[in-house]
Scaffold this motif. Structure first.
Motif, PDB file in Angstrom:
ATOM      1  N   THR A 103       0.856  -1.205   0.000  1.00 30.31           N
ATOM      2  CA  THR A 103       0.000   0.000   0.000  1.00 30.31           C
ATOM      3  C   THR A 103       0.885   1.246   0.000  1.00 30.31           C
ATOM      4  O   THR A 103       1.770   1.374   0.859  1.00 30.31           O
ATOM      5  N   PRO A 104       0.622   2.166  -0.941  1.00 29.80           N
ATOM      6  CA  PRO A 104       1.384   3.422  -0.913  1.00 29.80           C
ATOM      7  C   PRO A 104       0.911   4.316   0.234  1.00 29.80           C
ATOM      8  O   PRO A 104      -0.282   4.494   0.423  1.00 29.80           O
ATOM      9  N   VAL A 105       1.856   4.832   0.971  1.00 29.07           N
ATOM     10  CA  VAL A 105       1.546   5.840   2.001  1.00 29.07           C
ATOM     11  C   VAL A 105       2.198   7.121   1.502  1.00 29.07           C
ATOM     12  O   VAL A 105       3.413   7.170   1.314  1.00 29.07           O
ATOM     13  N   LEU A 106       1.353   8.114   1.247  1.00 24.76           N
ATOM     14  CA  LEU A 106       1.879   9.338   0.637  1.00 24.76           C
ATOM     15  C   LEU A 106       2.240  10.361   1.701  1.00 24.76           C
ATOM     16  O   LEU A 106       1.605  10.409   2.759  1.00 24.76           O
ATOM     17  N   VAL A 107       3.256  11.157   1.392  1.00 28.43           N
ATOM     18  CA  VAL A 107       3.596  12.267   2.295  1.00 28.43           C
ATOM     19  C   VAL A 107       3.634  13.561   1.490  1.00 28.43           C
ATOM     20  O   VAL A 107       3.953  13.563   0.296  1.00 28.43           O
ATOM     21  N   ASP A 108       3.290  14.640   2.168  1.00 29.81           N
ATOM     22  CA  ASP A 108       3.251  15.947   1.505  1.00 29.81           C
ATOM     23  C   ASP A 108       4.670  16.490   1.339  1.00 29.81           C
ATOM     24  O   ASP A 108       5.605  16.038   2.011  1.00 29.81           O
ATOM     25  N   ILE A 109       4.774  17.464   0.433  1.00 29.53           N
ATOM     26  CA  ILE A 109       6.064  18.127   0.252  1.00 29.53           C
ATOM     27  C   ILE A 109       6.103  19.352   1.180  1.00 29.53           C
ATOM     28  O   ILE A 109       5.078  19.729   1.752  1.00 29.53           O
ATOM     29  N   THR A 110       7.253  19.975   1.286  1.00 27.68           N
ATOM     30  CA  THR A 110       7.344  21.178   2.124  1.00 27.68           C
ATOM     31  C   THR A 110       6.647  22.336   1.405  1.00 27.68           C
ATOM     32  O   THR A 110       6.498  22.299   0.169  1.00 27.68           O
ATOM     33  N   ASP A 111       6.251  23.378   2.143  1.00 26.44           N
ATOM     34  CA  ASP A 111       5.528  24.457   1.451  1.00 26.44           C
ATOM     35  C   ASP A 111       6.461  25.311   0.596  1.00 26.44           C
ATOM     36  O   ASP A 111       6.016  25.994  -0.308  1.00 26.44           O
ATOM     37  N   ASP A 112       7.766  25.228   0.850  1.00 24.63           N
ATOM     38  CA  ASP A 112       8.683  26.049   0.057  1.00 24.63           C
ATOM     39  C   ASP A 112       9.605  25.220  -0.823  1.00 24.63           C
ATOM     40  O   ASP A 112      10.673  25.659  -1.219  1.00 24.63           O
ATOM     41  N   ILE A 114       9.975  21.200  -3.385  1.00 25.57           N
ATOM     42  CA  ILE A 114       9.317  20.244  -4.287  1.00 25.57           C
ATOM     43  C   ILE A 114       9.396  18.823  -3.741  1.00 25.57           C
ATOM     44  O   ILE A 114       8.864  17.905  -4.342  1.00 25.57           O
ATOM     45  N   HIS A 115      10.106  18.632  -2.627  1.00 24.92           N
ATOM     46  CA  HIS A 115      10.263  17.304  -2.034  1.00 24.92           C
ATOM     47  C   HIS A 115       9.625  17.287  -0.640  1.00 24.92           C
ATOM     48  O   HIS A 115       9.564  18.322   0.015  1.00 24.92           O
ATOM     49  N   PRO A 116       9.260  16.089  -0.160  1.00 22.62           N
ATOM     50  CA  PRO A 116       8.926  15.982   1.259  1.00 22.62           C
ATOM     51  C   PRO A 116      10.219  16.146   2.058  1.00 22.62           C
ATOM     52  O   PRO A 116      11.305  15.841   1.554  1.00 22.62           O
ATOM     53  N   SER A 117      10.104  16.606   3.297  1.00 21.93           N
ATOM     54  CA  SER A 117      11.310  16.668   4.135  1.00 21.93           C
ATOM     55  C   SER A 117      11.593  15.267   4.673  1.00 21.93           C
ATOM     56  O   SER A 117      10.707  14.396   4.673  1.00 21.93           O
ATOM     57  N   VAL A 118      12.806  15.075   5.151  1.00 21.73           N
ATOM     58  CA  VAL A 118      13.170  13.795   5.786  1.00 21.73           C
ATOM     59  C   VAL A 118      12.219  13.529   6.959  1.00 21.73           C
ATOM     60  O   VAL A 118      11.756  12.413   7.186  1.00 21.73           O
ATOM     61  N   GLU A 119      11.866  14.597   7.696  1.00 22.98           N
ATOM     62  CA  GLU A 119      10.952  14.454   8.854  1.00 22.98           C
ATOM     63  C   GLU A 119       9.586  13.951   8.390  1.00 22.98           C
ATOM     64  O   GLU A 119       8.965  13.141   9.065  1.00 22.98           O
ATOM     65  N   LEU A 147      17.735  10.280   6.615  1.00 27.63           N
ATOM     66  CA  LEU A 147      16.829   9.142   6.440  1.00 27.63           C
ATOM     67  C   LEU A 147      17.598   7.825   6.560  1.00 27.63           C
ATOM     68  O   LEU A 147      17.142   6.880   7.217  1.00 27.63           O
ATOM     69  N   TYR A 148      18.783   7.771   5.950  1.00 26.67           N
ATOM     70  CA  TYR A 148      19.611   6.559   6.075  1.00 26.67           C
ATOM     71  C   TYR A 148      20.022   6.341   7.535  1.00 26.67           C
ATOM     72  O   TYR A 148      20.020   5.226   8.027  1.00 26.67           O
ATOM     73  N   GLU A 149      20.343   7.443   8.216  1.00 26.31           N
ATOM     74  CA  GLU A 149      20.693   7.344   9.646  1.00 26.31           C
ATOM     75  C   GLU A 149      19.534   6.736  10.430  1.00 26.31           C
ATOM     76  O   GLU A 149      19.706   5.855  11.249  1.00 26.31           O
ATOM     77  N   PHE A 150      18.320   7.264  10.141  1.00 27.34           N
ATOM     78  CA  PHE A 150      17.146   6.872  10.916  1.00 27.34           C
ATOM     79  C   PHE A 150      16.807   5.393  10.749  1.00 27.34           C
ATOM     80  O   PHE A 150      16.403   4.732  11.696  1.00 27.34           O
ATOM     81  N   ILE A 151      16.964   4.871   9.530  1.00 23.17           N
ATOM     82  CA  ILE A 151      16.521   3.481   9.312  1.00 23.17           C
ATOM     83  C   ILE A 151      17.607   2.445   9.651  1.00 23.17           C
ATOM     84  O   ILE A 151      17.361   1.259   9.603  1.00 23.17           O
ATOM     85  N   LYS A 152      18.799   2.957  10.006  1.00 28.91           N
ATOM     86  CA  LYS A 152      19.885   2.036  10.370  1.00 28.91           C
ATOM     87  C   LYS A 152      19.394   1.074  11.458  1.00 28.91           C
ATOM     88  O   LYS A 152      18.728   1.492  12.394  1.00 28.91           O
ATOM     89  N   ASN A 153      19.662  -0.195  11.302  1.00 25.46           N
ATOM     90  CA  ASN A 153      19.228  -1.228  12.262  1.00 25.46           C
ATOM     91  C   ASN A 153      17.713  -1.432  12.329  1.00 25.46           C
ATOM     92  O   ASN A 153      17.205  -2.040  13.258  1.00 25.46           O
ATOM     93  N   LYS A 154      16.977  -0.848  11.387  1.00 23.27           N
ATOM     94  CA  LYS A 154      15.533  -1.125  11.324  1.00 23.27           C
ATOM     95  C   LYS A 154      15.305  -1.959  10.066  1.00 23.27           C
ATOM     96  O   LYS A 154      16.076  -1.888   9.116  1.00 23.27           O
ATOM     97  N   ASN A 155      14.210  -2.678  10.048  1.00 25.06           N
ATOM     98  CA  ASN A 155      13.939  -3.524   8.901  1.00 25.06           C
ATOM     99  C   ASN A 155      13.199  -2.728   7.807  1.00 25.06           C
ATOM    100  O   ASN A 155      12.103  -3.080   7.399  1.00 25.06           O
ATOM    101  N   ILE A 156      13.826  -1.631   7.408  1.00 23.64           N
ATOM    102  CA  ILE A 156      13.212  -0.748   6.401  1.00 23.64           C
ATOM    103  C   ILE A 156      14.257  -0.481   5.320  1.00 23.64           C
ATOM    104  O   ILE A 156      15.411  -0.178   5.630  1.00 23.64           O
ATOM    105  N   ARG A 157      13.839  -0.592   4.051  1.00 22.38           N
ATOM    106  CA  ARG A 157      14.769  -0.356   2.945  1.00 22.38           C
ATOM    107  C   ARG A 157      14.470   1.009   2.303  1.00 22.38           C
ATOM    108  O   ARG A 157      13.348   1.501   2.380  1.00 22.38           O
ATOM    109  N   ILE A 158      15.496   1.561   1.655  1.00 18.84           N
ATOM    110  CA  ILE A 158      15.288   2.800   0.882  1.00 18.84           C
ATOM    111  C   ILE A 158      15.554   2.504  -0.585  1.00 18.84           C
ATOM    112  O   ILE A 158      16.641   2.030  -0.955  1.00 18.84           O
ATOM    113  N   LEU A 159      14.536   2.751  -1.391  1.00 16.41           N
ATOM    114  CA  LEU A 159      14.677   2.623  -2.848  1.00 16.41           C
ATOM    115  C   LEU A 159      14.561   4.034  -3.410  1.00 16.41           C
ATOM    116  O   LEU A 159      13.492   4.640  -3.356  1.00 16.41           O
TER     117      LEU A 159
END
Ligand code: PLP
Length: 373
Positions: A103-112, A114-119, A147-159
């Protein structure tokens, strides 16, 4: 209006003219040899693109969508999993998640921006999250260090969706080099474009690479020995030939795109009501697109088109407002920043063969429409 007066949005003819002399004999030889699936050209492209990026592996595939979809599968993403991505990407990013069964979980971009923030990514993570797909939209690279720091040691991949980011750099590092996995599209209009559909994954992960090599080829490495349910998602040999030739031009072509982007920046920045994304100090964008935002973008597009200037919208609708994604149950105002950007977005012509006088014509036409002078 003469055809020569038209400022094309994408100029594939000039790209072909630059490589035709060397590429055609390569294609002829290939057809004469009858080496039509896999083989030398595809393996050579894989090696050359992996070297260009500085990644351990490149797996050549049939499209960017296949790259995203099969990378998710190779990462073990499937039914019941959630994958987080940006609300304002091309449909393929979200499609790949659904094709993988998640399931896609979407996140908004920042108001200033074109990308979502890492937060934004981090806040959307739940116990069901299996992967994150940040998108280096328009060739503007995201800084994913946090983002890479945050997922370290978690079972989450970044593509990383690098389908628009061939050669873009962040913190002096090319996109794809230090990643978990990055997906590239070689759709003809991309900075590195084939003469049809093609794509690739780059990764430093040996297991992911080996699974992808199987998945693209009916789950097999050796004929009739099948280990996984895969499909026919190999890169076509003719595309590999063309891509090998164009890869030798990529840095020069990106440099040229950056010169055009600089021209636009210098000549559009002071126009009131026009906004466009700017590079942060640690980024080197490859300017797949040069996108401006303007409240009356439909009228501006019409005016530019009347003057022979082709334009595009990237993208007119965010994912959650597209019909096939109504099942997500989101509506207007779910992701207000992405929605606002989609309404005002207008892509101006950019490419390695656009001339400064064409860019001047575009800039002057924008200024004339907005300021009346
Ligand atoms: C951001 C993004 N993701 C994915 C894709 C899909 O690539 P392809 O068209 O090669 O399947 C594209 C291509 O347009 C894209 O721009």
């Amino acid at each position: 209006m003469y055809i020569s007066d038209i400022v094309p949005f994408v100029d594939l003819k000039s790209q072909w003219a630059e490589i035709e002399e060397e590429a055609l004999p390569m294609v002829r030889k290939l057809l004469q040899r009858g080496e039509l699936i896999g083989g030398y050209e595809v393996y050579s492209f894989e090696e050359e693109f992996a070297n260009y990026i500085g990644a351990k592996h490149c797996i050549a595939l049939s499209s960017g969508t296949a790259a995203l979809h099969y990378a998710l599968r190779a990462m073990g993403v499937g039914n019941g999993d959630e994958v987080i991505t940006a609300a304002n990407t091309f449909i393929a990013t979200a499609e790949a998640i659904v094709l993988a069964g998640a399931t896609p979980v979407l996140v908004d971009i920042t108001d200033d921006g074109i990308h979502p923030s890492v937060e934004n990514f981090i806040h959307a993570i739940t116990e069901k999250t299996k992967a994150l797909i940040p998108v280096h939209l328009y060739g503007f690279p995201m800084d994913l260090t946090g983002l890479y720091e945050f997922i370290k040691n978690k079972n989450i991949r970044i593509l990383e969706d690098a389908c628009q980011a061939h050669g873009a750099k962040i913190n002096g590092r090319i996109i794809g080099k230090d990643c978990d996995a990055a997906a590239f599209s070689f759709y003809p209009s991309k900075n590195l474009g084939a003469c049809g559909d093609a794509g690739a994954i780059v990764t430093n992960d040996d297991i992911l690479a080996s699974d992808l090599r199987m998945l693209r080829n009916h789950g097999s490495i050796k004929k009739y020995e099948h280990h996984l349910i895969g499909s026919t998602e190999r890169m076509d040999v003719i595309q590999a030939c063309i891509l090998r030739k164009k890869l030798t031009k990529l840095d020069d072509w990106n440099k040229r795109r950056r010169e055009i982007a600089q021209y636009y920046t210098d000549n559009l920045a002071d126009i009131k009501g026009i906004w466009f994304p700017k590079e942060s100090l640690n980024a080197e964008a490859c300017y797949h697109l040069f996108v401006v935002h303007y409240e009356k973008r439909d009228e501006l597009a019409q005016e530019l088109n009347k003057n022979g200037i082709e334009t595009g919208f990237h993208y007119p609708l965010p994912i959650h407002l597209m019909k096939p994604f109504s099942f997500l149950g989101k509506n207007h105002n779910s992701f207000p920043n992405a929605e606002k950007k989609c309404k005002s977005t207008l892509s101006l012509p950019i490419g390695p063969h656009l001339t400064i006088s064409q860019a001047k014509k575009v800039s002057e036409a924008v200024r004339f429409f907005v300021e009346g002078k």
